[in-house]
Design a protein around this motif. Structure first.
Motif, PDB file in Angstrom:
ATOM      1  N   ALA A  54       0.740  -1.257   0.045  1.00 54.96           N
ATOM      2  CA  ALA A  54       0.156  -0.151   0.044  1.00 54.96           C
ATOM      3  C   ALA A  54       0.867   1.328  -0.028  1.00 54.96           C
ATOM      4  N   SER A  55       2.011   1.331   0.623  1.00 53.59           N
ATOM      5  CA  SER A  55       2.876   2.339   0.631  1.00 53.59           C
ATOM      6  C   SER A  55       4.158   2.402  -0.559  1.00 53.59           C
ATOM      7  N   ALA A  56       3.859   1.457  -1.457  1.00 57.05           N
ATOM      8  CA  ALA A  56       5.038   1.408  -2.370  1.00 57.05           C
ATOM      9  C   ALA A  56       4.923   2.374  -3.342  1.00 57.05           C
ATOM     10  N   ASP A  57       6.182   2.966  -4.173  1.00 51.90           N
ATOM     11  CA  ASP A  57       6.037   4.112  -4.856  1.00 51.90           C
ATOM     12  C   ASP A  57       6.119   3.427  -6.195  1.00 51.90           C
ATOM     13  N   ALA A  58       6.278   4.220  -7.477  1.00 51.35           N
ATOM     14  CA  ALA A  58       6.143   3.542  -8.663  1.00 51.35           C
ATOM     15  C   ALA A  58       7.289   2.557  -8.886  1.00 51.35           C
ATOM     16  N   ASP A  59       8.291   2.721  -8.303  1.00 47.37           N
ATOM     17  CA  ASP A  59       9.467   1.751  -8.542  1.00 47.37           C
ATOM     18  C   ASP A  59       9.293   0.402  -7.735  1.00 47.37           C
ATOM     19  N   GLY A  60       8.330   0.492  -6.758  1.00 42.49           N
ATOM     20  CA  GLY A  60       8.156  -0.857  -5.780  1.00 42.49           C
ATOM     21  C   GLY A  60       8.851  -0.796  -4.525  1.00 42.49           C
ATOM     22  N   PHE A  61       9.433   0.496  -4.051  1.00 40.86           N
ATOM     23  CA  PHE A  61       9.985   0.840  -2.704  1.00 40.86           C
ATOM     24  C   PHE A  61       9.090   1.042  -1.927  1.00 40.86           C
ATOM     25  N   ARG A  62       9.030   0.443  -0.561  1.00 38.05           N
ATOM     26  CA  ARG A  62       7.964   0.773   0.356  1.00 38.05           C
ATOM     27  C   ARG A  62       8.345   2.004   0.998  1.00 38.05           C
ATOM     28  N   GLY A  63       7.272   2.742   1.017  1.00 34.93           N
ATOM     29  CA  GLY A  63       7.219   4.350   1.727  1.00 34.93           C
ATOM     30  C   GLY A  63       7.367   4.469   3.129  1.00 34.93           C
ATOM     31  N   ASP A  64       6.572   3.399   3.968  1.00 35.43           N
ATOM     32  CA  ASP A  64       6.797   3.561   5.266  1.00 35.43           C
ATOM     33  C   ASP A  64       8.188   3.215   5.689  1.00 35.43           C
ATOM     34  N   VAL A  65       8.876   2.272   5.111  1.00 37.72           N
ATOM     35  CA  VAL A  65      10.438   1.915   5.294  1.00 37.72           C
ATOM     36  C   VAL A  65      11.169   3.111   5.000  1.00 37.72           C
ATOM     37  N   ALA A  66      10.755   3.815   3.921  1.00 38.93           N
ATOM     38  CA  ALA A  66      11.880   4.868   3.532  1.00 38.93           C
ATOM     39  C   ALA A  66      11.484   5.951   4.474  1.00 38.93           C
ATOM     40  N   ASP A  67      10.403   6.394   5.063  1.00 41.31           N
ATOM     41  CA  ASP A  67      10.183   7.164   6.075  1.00 41.31           C
ATOM     42  C   ASP A  67      11.128   7.016   7.301  1.00 41.31           C
ATOM     43  N   MET A  68      10.936   5.588   7.919  1.00 35.15           N
ATOM     44  CA  MET A  68      11.832   5.373   8.968  1.00 35.15           C
ATOM     45  C   MET A  68      13.426   5.444   8.643  1.00 35.15           C
ATOM     46  N   VAL A  69      13.817   5.063   7.518  1.00 36.68           N
ATOM     47  CA  VAL A  69      15.178   5.263   7.194  1.00 36.68           C
ATOM     48  C   VAL A  69      15.689   6.641   7.309  1.00 36.68           C
ATOM     49  N   ARG A  70      14.821   7.487   6.654  1.00 36.31           N
ATOM     50  CA  ARG A  70      15.175   9.128   6.721  1.00 36.31           C
ATOM     51  C   ARG A  70      14.746   9.587   8.036  1.00 36.31           C
ATOM     52  N   GLU A  71      13.971   9.137   9.087  1.00 35.37           N
ATOM     53  CA  GLU A  71      14.001   9.460  10.301  1.00 35.37           C
ATOM     54  C   GLU A  71      15.300   9.097  11.116  1.00 35.37           C
ATOM     55  N   ARG A 378       9.287   0.055  14.760  1.00 37.66           N
ATOM     56  CA  ARG A 378      10.685   0.596  15.011  1.00 37.66           C
ATOM     57  C   ARG A 378      10.906  -0.531  16.132  1.00 37.66           C
ATOM     58  N   GLN A 379      11.944  -1.446  16.157  1.00 37.13           N
ATOM     59  CA  GLN A 379      12.327  -2.310  17.202  1.00 37.13           C
ATOM     60  C   GLN A 379      13.006  -1.466  18.207  1.00 37.13           C
ATOM     61  N   THR A 380      13.357  -2.088  19.349  1.00 31.96           N
ATOM     62  CA  THR A 380      13.989  -1.388  20.484  1.00 31.96           C
ATOM     63  C   THR A 380      15.302  -0.569  20.129  1.00 31.96           C
ATOM     64  N   ILE A 381      16.238  -1.309  19.627  1.00 33.40           N
ATOM     65  CA  ILE A 381      17.190  -0.771  19.063  1.00 33.40           C
ATOM     66  C   ILE A 381      17.350   0.313  18.175  1.00 33.40           C
ATOM     67  N   PHE A 382      16.098   0.697  17.619  1.00 39.06           N
ATOM     68  CA  PHE A 382      15.774   1.910  16.802  1.00 39.06           C
ATOM     69  C   PHE A 382      16.273   3.192  17.591  1.00 39.06           C
ATOM     70  N   TYR A 383      15.911   3.092  18.839  1.00 42.55           N
ATOM     71  CA  TYR A 383      15.924   4.355  19.488  1.00 42.55           C
ATOM     72  C   TYR A 383      17.275   5.002  19.833  1.00 42.55           C
ATOM     73  N   PRO A 384      18.086   4.083  20.450  1.00 42.55           N
ATOM     74  CA  PRO A 384      19.438   4.885  21.021  1.00 42.55           C
ATOM     75  C   PRO A 384      20.270   4.997  19.491  1.00 42.55           C
ATOM     76  N   PHE A 385      20.004   4.326  18.560  1.00 38.46           N
ATOM     77  CA  PHE A 385      20.965   4.533  17.161  1.00 38.46           C
ATOM     78  C   PHE A 385      20.043   5.907  16.602  1.00 38.46           C
ATOM     79  N   LEU A 386      18.951   5.977  16.701  1.00 33.22           N
ATOM     80  CA  LEU A 386      18.234   7.432  16.328  1.00 33.22           C
ATOM     81  C   LEU A 386      18.850   8.624  17.208  1.00 33.22           C
ATOM     82  N   HIS A 387      19.002   8.161  18.355  1.00 38.27           N
ATOM     83  CA  HIS A 387      19.258   9.455  19.446  1.00 38.27           C
ATOM     84  C   HIS A 387      20.825   9.696  18.929  1.00 38.27           C
ATOM     85  N   ALA A 388      21.831   8.842  18.866  1.00 39.36           N
ATOM     86  CA  ALA A 388      23.149   8.980  18.478  1.00 39.36           C
ATOM     87  C   ALA A 388      23.165   9.862  17.184  1.00 39.36           C
TER      88      ALA A 388
END
Length: 515
Positions: A54-71, A378-388
């Motif tokens: 449902a979130s995929a762009d025209a090239d097939g990449f998931r938009g929800d995942v891309a948003d979290m990577v950008r975060e 987001r898994q638990t390890i997402f947050y220390p990595f995000l903060h750093a």
């Protein structure tokens, strides 16, 4: 638990730190917050790429995942492996998708469809604002394939490979500036395993040819697969003896776990990581002295994470499936604290560790998880990595720390307080990252900040949980999340902060505006 190991300081739970703006260790290379996508499991197919989602762009990449990577503000992603790259023909992943071959991936005993290849991945990386750290196959291939992919990716045009890229719809070169010379070539699990001399000679010649095609690139030589390899650190010395003048970095890989459910020992494992880094630095500098070189080799810690939860279940995966679930570790709160400790360790060596890659990014031992056709979380390890990643950019400071210590099964004098600090003078920000290893008691930290008297306390972020095994799932994605209700006070240039038991802490300061 804490009562099961020997406390070295009976007087209580206090630690101290002194920070001074004159005590600068190094500028932090933003690439220390890199990550990794390998063609294995559901990292690519079902992870970053899922046409029809449902979130995929025209090239097939998931938009929800891309948003979290950008975060996460990931500046660099290593690709396409990992063990996978040692059997990979990069030419399989270019050109029309309907004519790309399906191949047996011997590294992970899966079926590779090659629907995502070099050009598609470069397009995805651009979309998430990341550079790519590309790896070349020095297992089943040689320097000819390595020089050809450089020409395909980086040469502007007028040659066979660069014009082929243009014919594939990419008129501008990708200009990939960072390249890995193979992966874990000392490992018996690796396709094309080599001795240190064999690999050193191959890597040296490949490096020469690649830099002749594009002199602006940087190259990473393979270090030992992990510190416990029987050839460590002689492998590094031999490889660098061959490659020193042609490469810029040498790699380190490590993973930790808690299979014995010994939390005190688990929280001490970053002492091993620290010693690993120090030994590789010493080896690099020995070869520098031996060669009378003016050049300094820095470190690329391009695989690091927690990995142990799926070691047994992954052994029974049926082979030759397309993107089967593999290494889908579900991370606990205690895993997140250890990831925080590993991030602090990397920052404490920012003068020599210039690149690091949390392995991996999506689904495979990853901070981001997905369901095929379903949500991402987001898994638990997402947050220390995000903060750093958000607050750990600027100058790493040398901290003067005093802490009570304990002994565990494998480690002696483990400090209850593990901490470092980052000063971003341009943004007027100062950040302390701190972990309390004590499993029973909070730890009082007294910090002398008089050198930063023009800074005021902004917030104290805390990741804590009464359940060490708590995790985030699709059904309960916010069970373990940070809060900003930490107990910190600043007065007269002195900070007093209460670090909860077994906790990850981010204490942030902002420079006062000029009146």
């Amino acid at each position: 638990m804490a009562s099961e190991h020997k406390a070295r300081v009976a007087s209580g739970h206090k630690a101290s730190m002194v920070l001074d703006r004159a005590y600068v260790l190094s500028e932090i290379d933003s690439r220390i917050y890199g990550s990794f996508i390998e063609h294995m499991g559901r990292a690519v197919y079902g992870g970053i790429y899922e046409p029809g989602h449902a979130s995929a762009d025209a090239d097939g990449f998931r938009g929800d995942v891309a948003d979290m990577v950008r975060e996460l503000r990931v500046p660099l992603v290593r690709y396409p492996g990992g063990n996978f790259v040692s059997g990979y023909n990069w030419e399989d992943g270019i050109g029309p998708k309907d004519s790309r071959p399906r191949r047996l991936d011997l590294a992970w005993r899966a079926l590779e469809t090659n629907q995502v290849g070099t050009n598609e991945f470069m397009q995805w990386a651009k979309n998430v604002n990341a550079e790519v750290m590309m790896a070349v196959n020095l297992g089943t291939r040689d320097l000819d394939a390595a020089r050809n992919i450089i020409e395909y990716c980086n040469h502007p045009g007028g040659t066979y490979w660069s014009d082929l890229r243009k014919a594939h719809g990419y008129s501008d070169p990708h200009n990939i500036k960072l390249w890995c010379l193979g992966n874990e070539m000392d490992g018996p699990w690796q396709i094309g395993q080599k001795t240190a001399d064999e690999y050193g000679r191959t890597a040296s010649e490949a490096a020469k040819a690649m830099k002749w095609v594009d002199p602006s690139i940087e190259l990473v030589a393979c270090g030992s697969s992990f510190r416990a390899m029987p050839t460590f650190p002689q492998w590094e010395a031999t490889v660098l003896d061959h490659t020193y003048e042609h490469v810029d970095y040498i790699s380190l890989h490590t993973y930790y776990g808690n299979p014995d459910n010994d939390i005190a020992n688990y929280l001490g494992r970053t002492l091993d990581m620290d010693e690993f880094i120090r030994t590789v630095i010493s080896t690099c500098d020995y070869i520098k002295a031996k060669k009378r070189s003016k050049k300094t080799i820095n470190l690329s810690f391009d695989e690091w994470n927690i990995w142990f939860h799926t070691l047994e279940s992954d052994k029974v995966i049926e082979p030759w499936q397309i993107a089967p679930p593999q290494l889908e570790d579900v991370y606990t709160f205690e895993d997140a604290v250890v990831v925080g400790l590993m991030l602090i360790t990397l920052l404490k060596h920012a003068d020599r560790v210039k690149i690091a890659c949390l392995a991996q990014l999506v689904n495979v031992i990853a901070p981001i998880m997905t369901e095929n056709g379903g949500p991402a979380w987001r898994q638990t390890i997402f947050y220390p990595f995000l903060h750093a990643s958000l607050y750990g950019r600027g100058m790493a400071l040398r901290t003067v720390v005093s802490s009570p210590v304990y002994d565990s099964k494998d480690f002696t004098d483990v400090p209850y307080l593990e901490s470092t600090a980052v000063w971003n003078e341009e943004n007027g920000e100062l950040t302390i990252f701190a972990v309390n290893r004590d499993t029973v008691n909070p730890l009082q930290l007294d910090c002398d900040l008089r050198s930063f008297e023009d800074y005021s306390l902004a917030e104290h972020l805390v990741l804590e949980s009464d359940d060490l095994k708590a995790c985030n799932t699709a059904a309960n994605p916010y069970r373990v999340v940070p809060h900003n209700r930490g107990e910190a006070e600043m007065s007269g240039g002195r900070l007093t902060v209460a670090l909860p038991k077994v906790s990850w802490n981010v204490i942030r300061f902002k420079k006062a505006a000029k009146q």
